[in-house]
Design a protein around this motif. Structure first.
Motif, PDB file in Angstrom:
ATOM      1  N   LEU A 205      47.725  38.414  34.460  1.00 40.68           N
ATOM      2  CA  LEU A 205      48.450  37.169  34.189  1.00 40.68           C
ATOM      3  C   LEU A 205      47.519  35.967  34.085  1.00 40.68           C
ATOM      4  CD1 LEU A 205      51.520  37.646  36.579  1.00 40.68           C
ATOM      5  CD2 LEU A 205      51.481  37.858  34.088  1.00 40.68           C
ATOM      6  N   ARG A 206      46.355  36.043  34.703  1.00 44.83           N
ATOM      7  CA  ARG A 206      45.424  34.904  34.658  1.00 44.83           C
ATOM      8  C   ARG A 206      44.066  35.389  34.154  1.00 44.83           C
ATOM      9  NH1 ARG A 206      44.031  31.981  38.940  1.00 44.83           N
ATOM     10  NH2 ARG A 206      43.904  33.777  40.339  1.00 44.83           N
ATOM     11  N   PRO A 207      43.992  35.745  32.894  1.00 43.96           N
ATOM     12  CA  PRO A 207      42.714  36.240  32.359  1.00 43.96           C
ATOM     13  C   PRO A 207      41.641  35.153  32.400  1.00 43.96           C
ATOM     14  CG  PRO A 207      44.274  35.817  30.585  1.00 43.96           C
ATOM     15  CD  PRO A 207      45.046  35.652  31.850  1.00 43.96           C
ATOM     16  N   GLY A 208      40.441  35.580  32.667  1.00 39.59           N
ATOM     17  CA  GLY A 208      39.322  34.654  32.724  1.00 39.59           C
ATOM     18  C   GLY A 208      39.128  34.014  34.075  1.00 39.59           C
ATOM     19  N   GLU A 209      40.049  34.209  35.009  1.00 35.56           N
ATOM     20  CA  GLU A 209      39.920  33.647  36.353  1.00 35.56           C
ATOM     21  C   GLU A 209      39.723  34.782  37.361  1.00 35.56           C
ATOM     22  OE1 GLU A 209      42.803  30.778  37.494  1.00 35.56           O
ATOM     23  OE2 GLU A 209      43.201  30.138  35.422  1.00 35.56           O
TER      24      GLU A 209
END
Length: 475
Positions: A205-209
């Motif tokens: 749900l929070r790609p890149g984090e």
């Protein structure tokens, strides 16, 4: 003893007179010792002790009632035969009793050397290790552990008091702490819980984090669970959270046997004691419960040995009516158990279901030899004459018991093999203590070691028809 009755007109009556005191003393002390197993809060072990006690009582009745009646009725005549090496072995301790300090000092040194080994003893009840390396059960279990689960499963539950409380951030944080502490152990392969699903969903749900295993709030955790439930099988995560969401479960893959499970449970108890109010950490699962039961049973057997030693000592004290003889009777029976425990400790062999039984069994059987020696003991008789009468029987019966227990070493169950080997070895040491140590202890109490010259001459003269009656009456 039957061979010494000769032309006795009432052989059955004479046999009863000769056997009553030693048989009652040995049978009562042994039966009471085994009956003390009822103190262990395991029904199977308690029943085991009762059956042994009843069997010993039946054997005593057969010896005192049935056998003399048969001898009296059928007038069986036996010729007393001597085995030279058995007679010599039975008299070795009498020779050592001339200088009792030697035998006692040697025993004290041996005990001092093995006591550190006793302190090294540990309880370990890994059931799979009870089977041999080539046993089909062990091979199947090891294949399952290596290729499917990497170990046996331990269940850990973090529980809140109120419904939905498991989704609170502090409960999820505590669950993560539990997983972190468990994975630090060398016995834990991995842990799986609802936090792993939270981590995967947060990463999607929070790609890149940086993914988070803790959603941060109860509402966010509820949304994650609803999302997962609607996108897959609703029962897929039921193993990790209960129906009212008040508890989070964790599956822990563990290797290392019962000691590993119990050590991890102790670590979790420390975490539970430091948990916030209203939150608890529990260890559950059939593997853990079985390990705890086996560990408690093994430790209970150690308690049973102590109880058996106490009750046997009390019976010997009452039967002999002498405090000094009661103490002396305990020494040659406790020394073999200490030596056996010390050797197990130095060899790094843990106390298992099999080896924990050795103490009770060996103590119950070894006390018979001591009881027969002390049952024939009298101030008017020398140790030499007592051991000439009962010594050969002690040697032969103990050797027979050792051979019988050694047959257990043919088993494929390693716990039974350990039981047979350890019991046979302990019985052998107990025989040495009764033959070599006990005469020296009795000599210190003032008992005469050798016969007087006139008694020695009389003993070497063939007895007439009436002399045996006089000897039996004196005994």
């Amino acid at each position: 003893l039957l061979g010494r009755l000769g032309d006795e007109p009432e052989p059955g009556v004479a046999l009863v007179r000769l056997l009553t005191r030693p048989v009652l003393l040995s049978s009562l002390s042994t039966a009471v010792g085994f009956f003390s197993l009822r103190l262990i809060h395991v029904r199977a072990i308690g029943d085991f002790g009762v059956v042994l006690s009843v069997g010993i009582a039946a054997a005593a009745l057969g010896t005192l009632l049935l056998m003399p009646a048969l001898i009296q009725r059928y007038r069986w005549v036996l010729i007393e035969r001597h085995i030279p090496w058995v007679d010599r072995a039975a008299q070795w301790g009498v020779v050592l009793a001339n200088r009792p300090a030697r035998a006692i000092a040697f025993t004290a040194i041996a005990v001092a050397l093995v006591v550190p080994g006793v302190l090294r003893l540990r309880v370990h009840t890994d059931t799979i290790q009870y089977f041999g390396d080539d046993n089909v059960v062990r091979r199947g279990a090891e294949f399952f552990a290596d290729n499917l689960t990497s170990g046996f499963l331990l269940n850990v539950v973090v529980r809140a008091e109120e419904p939905g409380g498991a989704l609170d951030p502090h409960v999820i944080e505590l669950t993560g702490k539990v997983a972190h502490e468990l994975e630090r152990s060398e016995h834990v392969d991995r842990t799986v819980s609802m936090l792993d699903y939270f981590y995967l969903m947060d990463a999607a749900l929070r790609p890149g984090e940086i993914p988070r295993a803790n959603p941060g709030s109860r509402d966010a955790a509820a949304q994650y669970m609803l999302l997962y439930e609607s996108s897959g099988d609703p029962d897929d995560y039921s193993r990790y959270v209960n129906f009212d969401r008040s508890a989070l479960a964790m599956l822990v893959s563990v290797h290392g046997g019962s000691r590993a499970y119990l050590d991890l449970a102790e670590d979790l108890q420390e975490i539970d004691s430091a948990a916030p109010d209203g939150v608890s950490v529990q260890t559950l699962g059939s593997t853990f419960l079985y390990s705890r039961a086996m560990d408690g049973l093994t430790r209970g057997m150690v308690t049973g040995v102590a109880a058996a030693a106490f009750f046997i000592g009390a019976m010997m004290l009452l039967g002999l009516r002498s405090v000094s003889l009661g103490v002396v009777a305990a020494i040659p029976n406790l020394v073999p158990i200490v030596l056996c425990g010390g050797v197990l400790g130095w060899l790094d062999m843990p106390l298992s279901m099999g080896t924990s039984l050795v103490g009770c069994i060996a103590l119950g059987l070894a006390v018979d030899d001591t009881a027969h020696v002390l049952g024939h003991l009298d101030r008017s008789r020398s140790l030499e004459s007592v051991y000439r009468m009962v010594g050969p029987a002690l040697v032969m019966t103990t050797l027979a018991l050792m051979v019988g227990f050694s047959a257990l070493m043919l088993s494929e169950f390693q716990s039974v093999v350990a039981l047979g080997a350890a019991t046979a070895a302990t019985m052998g040491v107990a025989l040495l203590c009764d033959l070599w140590l006990l005469p020296s202890l009795l000599a210190l109490l003032g008992y005469r070691v050798h016969e007087a010259d006139e008694d020695r001459t009389k003993a070497n003269t063939p007895a007439g028809n009436g002399e045996i009656s006089e000897q039996i009456a004196a005994a």
